[in-house]
Design an enzyme around this catalytic site. Structure first.
Site, PDB file in Angstrom:
ATOM      1  N   THR A 154       0.976  -1.116   0.051  1.00 16.22           N
ATOM      2  CA  THR A 154       0.033   0.076  -0.032  1.00 16.22           C
ATOM      3  C   THR A 154       1.118   1.285   0.006  1.00 16.22           C
ATOM      4  O   THR A 154       2.059   1.098   0.487  1.00 16.22           O
ATOM      5  CB  THR A 154      -0.881   0.103   1.253  1.00 16.22           C
ATOM      6  OG1 THR A 154       0.035   0.394   2.347  1.00 16.22           O
ATOM      7  CG2 THR A 154      -1.741  -1.019   1.387  1.00 16.22           C
ATOM      8  N   HIS A 155       0.535   2.210  -0.723  1.00 19.14           N
ATOM      9  CA  HIS A 155       1.457   3.469  -0.743  1.00 19.14           C
ATOM     10  C   HIS A 155       2.842   3.067  -1.525  1.00 19.14           C
ATOM     11  O   HIS A 155       3.870   3.709  -1.066  1.00 19.14           O
ATOM     12  CB  HIS A 155       1.547   4.105   0.419  1.00 19.14           C
ATOM     13  CG  HIS A 155       0.263   4.539   1.400  1.00 19.14           C
ATOM     14  ND1 HIS A 155      -0.201   5.594   1.008  1.00 19.14           N
ATOM     15  CD2 HIS A 155      -0.178   3.346   2.029  1.00 19.14           C
ATOM     16  CE1 HIS A 155      -1.452   5.398   1.963  1.00 19.14           C
ATOM     17  NE2 HIS A 155      -1.166   4.229   2.574  1.00 19.14           N
ATOM     18  N   LYS A 282      20.798  -2.560 -21.623  1.00 19.03           N
ATOM     19  CA  LYS A 282      19.433  -2.622 -21.552  1.00 19.03           C
ATOM     20  C   LYS A 282      18.560  -3.845 -22.119  1.00 19.03           C
ATOM     21  O   LYS A 282      18.740  -4.246 -23.047  1.00 19.03           O
ATOM     22  CB  LYS A 282      18.818  -1.273 -22.156  1.00 19.03           C
ATOM     23  CG  LYS A 282      19.459  -0.273 -21.631  1.00 19.03           C
ATOM     24  CD  LYS A 282      18.970   0.028 -20.095  1.00 19.03           C
ATOM     25  CE  LYS A 282      17.586   0.779 -20.114  1.00 19.03           C
ATOM     26  NZ  LYS A 282      17.479   2.079 -20.497  1.00 19.03           N
ATOM     27  N   LYS A 324     -17.109   8.417 -35.295  1.00 19.86           N
ATOM     28  CA  LYS A 324     -16.527   7.255 -35.955  1.00 19.86           C
ATOM     29  C   LYS A 324     -14.978   6.905 -35.538  1.00 19.86           C
ATOM     30  O   LYS A 324     -14.726   6.239 -35.343  1.00 19.86           O
ATOM     31  CB  LYS A 324     -17.086   6.889 -37.360  1.00 19.86           C
ATOM     32  CG  LYS A 324     -18.631   6.652 -37.377  1.00 19.86           C
ATOM     33  CD  LYS A 324     -19.218   6.309 -38.901  1.00 19.86           C
ATOM     34  CE  LYS A 324     -19.571   7.951 -39.226  1.00 19.86           C
ATOM     35  NZ  LYS A 324     -20.605   8.328 -38.392  1.00 19.86           N
TER      36      LYS A 324
HETATM   37  N1  ARG Z   1     -21.884  10.710 -43.039  1.00 18.29           N
HETATM   38  C1  ARG Z   1     -22.833  11.023 -42.112  1.00 18.29           C
HETATM   39  C2  ARG Z   1     -22.352  10.791 -40.684  1.00 18.29           C
HETATM   40  O1  ARG Z   1     -21.547   9.921 -40.361  1.00 18.29           O
HETATM   41  C3  ARG Z   1     -24.109  10.314 -42.355  1.00 18.29           C
HETATM   42  C4  ARG Z   1     -25.292  10.951 -41.907  1.00 18.29           C
HETATM   43  C5  ARG Z   1     -25.493  12.198 -42.858  1.00 18.29           C
HETATM   44  N2  ARG Z   1     -26.917  12.735 -42.340  1.00 18.29           N
HETATM   45  C6  ARG Z   1     -27.091  13.942 -42.784  1.00 18.29           C
HETATM   46  N3  ARG Z   1     -28.289  14.355 -42.687  1.00 18.29           N
HETATM   47  N4  ARG Z   1     -26.174  14.903 -43.175  1.00 18.29           N
HETATM   48  O2  ARG Z   1     -22.889  11.147 -39.515  1.00 18.29           O
END
Ligand code: ARG
Length: 463
Positions: A154-155, A282, A324
């Site tokens: 601990t610590h 190393k 994404k």
């Molecule tokens: N490429 C867009 C996205 O990834 C798709 C949806 C686009 N929709 C729109 N109303 N422009 O979100």
């Protein structure tokens, strides 16, 4: 020409085209986009919204596009902005007028929502599988080290003795929670947004239950506005990935410490460490360090998406296109870290002797010394004070509790007898801790059995 050219008097500026386009990264969802379109087309046909033969033609066209993408025979265009419009445009080029019926009762807003969910849904079991492989390595290491005594900290100060097996099972339990967290998140995202349209569904007799089932979702989402504006599933997934990476990173940190010359608790296999370009002696734990470092990327992805979403009014906003890349990067990072980490752990050599002497060197059995007095009837607080005095005495004389002469023990309390040495042995200290969850051999064996059962259940799909 843009799909929306009817409304516009001018071409899109090339700067805007480049800026707006997401095809460079969302092309990765081509399978999901095609699956979504096929399910949609089939439903349109079955519901009589388009003719059955048209639905068939669309589905055949989509299958051919899928085969061509898989064979690397397709070039996506930036002009068509994203994977959705690329595939739709391609379909119409190939099958003609019928292709133009596919987008009936649908919007890119529900389309992207369904593609993205399908994509994350597909990756979660991949990640879970990798975590389970890591669990198997932990089980193996634990079984081999049930009696490998080491200091628990601990610590970062030596605290009480434990075993390497107990340590491994601590991580095994963290990763178990990661698996169930990912499972929970998968279950919650198992709702299909398709048919929500732009935000308010449509006036066609769309059957959302049909498309949801066809795409393997448990059910359709319950509110169409929520359907197209919700990215909770991605946030939750990134949070689960972040916690998983936090565990990997803590573990990495320990391995980095343990293979330092100051500790020498473990030695990494040559195949899982690297040398230095200048210092010949190393042997560096690069894999563990990179896993620790990449944890930052995954946290970054979580922060990106939370921040993108924080002030978005309902429903869809183009900001959401930023959802994404962070998720893809987190998936790639986690899926890259897990197997290499598991292999590194699997091949590392445990230096049991060094662990034991580190545990023996200090006052790691001080609690046990106090417990010895308690078992002879003394109240714990008093015993604690007496052992504190003994430790102080040892530090001055350079002794440890196990080497201190009995007369010195007795000079502080005459409750001490010769059996104190037995009570202070590391083995006694560890094996006396038989409490559920503790480090004693049988307690750790029970922990191993529980994790084994957890892993087993998943490999037979009985969760
Ligand atoms: N490429 C867009 C996205 O990834 C798709 C949806 C686009 N929709 C729109 N109303 N422009 O979100």
């Amino acid at each position: 020409m843009k799909l929306w050219a009817g409304r516009f008097q001018k071409e899109t500026d090339t700067l805007v085209n480049d800026f707006n386009s997401s095809i460079s990264f969302d092309a990765r969802m081509y399978q999901e986009d095609i699956a979504g379109s096929m399910a949609h087309a089939a439903m349109l046909g079955r519901q009589g919204i388009i003719e059955a033969h048209e639905a068939e033609k669309i589905i055949d066209g989509l299958k051919a596009i899928l085969a061509d993408i898989e064979a690397d025979n397709v070039e996506f265009s930036l002009e068509n902005e994203d994977i959705h419009m690329n595939i739709e445009t391609m379909l119409t080029q190939r099958i003609g007028e019928t292709g133009k019926r596919l987008h009936t009762a649908r919007s890119r807003n529900d389309q992207v929502a369904v593609d993205f969910r399908l994509f994350v849904k597909k990756e979660i079991p991949v990640i879970i599988g990798m975590v389970l492989e890591l669990e198997k390595v932990l089980i193996k290491k634990a079984k081999a080290n049930l009696e490998t005594v080491m200091p628990g900290y601990t610590h970062l100060q030596r605290a009480q003795p434990t075993t390497f097996a107990h340590y491994m099972m601590a991580y095994a339990n963290m990763f178990k929670r990661d698996v169930t967290r990912l499972e929970d998140c998968l279950e919650r995202m198992d709702e299909c947004p398709l048919g929500a349209g732009a935000l308010a569904t449509s006036t066609y007799p769309v059957d959302r239950f049909q498309t949801a089932a066809a795409l393997g979702f448990a059910r359709p989402t319950a509110n169409s506005m929520d359907s197209v504006s919700d990215r909770d599933f991605a946030v939750e997934f990134l949070a689960a990935c972040s916690i998983l990476m936090m565990h990997l990173s803590r573990f990495s940190e320990e391995i980095i410490l343990w293979c330092s010359w100051e500790f020498k608790y473990v030695e990494l296999d040559d195949a899982y460490s690297t040398g230095s370009s200048i210092m010949p002696q190393k042997k560096n734990p690069d894999v563990a360090e990179l896993v620790r470092g990449k944890t930052g990327r995954v946290y970054g992805s979580l922060m990106t998406l939370l921040t993108v979403m924080k002030a978005l009014p309902l429903a869809y906003n183009k900001d959401m296109q930023e959802d994404k890349e962070c998720v893809f990067d987190a998936i790639d990072t986690v899926e890259m870290c897990l197997p290499v980490f598991a292999a590194m752990l699997d091949t590392l050599a445990v230096q049991a002797k060094n662990m034991r002497s580190a545990a023996a060197g200090g006052f790691i059995n001080a609690t046990d010394c106090a417990d010895y007095l308690v078992k002879k009837g003394m109240p714990f607080r008093e015993a604690y004070m007496i052992v504190g005095r003994l430790v102080n005495m040892c530090i001055k004389t350079g002794e440890t509790l196990d080497t201190l002469p009995l007369k010195d023990f007795r000079s502080v309390s005459n409750v001490f007898d010769a059996d104190v040495y037995r009570a202070l042995e590391l083995k006694t200290c560890v094996n006396g801790r038989k409490v559920y969850g503790g480090p004693a051999k049988e307690a750790v064996e029970a922990q191993i059995a529980a994790i084994e059962e957890f892993v087993e259940a998943r490999s037979h799909g009985q969760t």
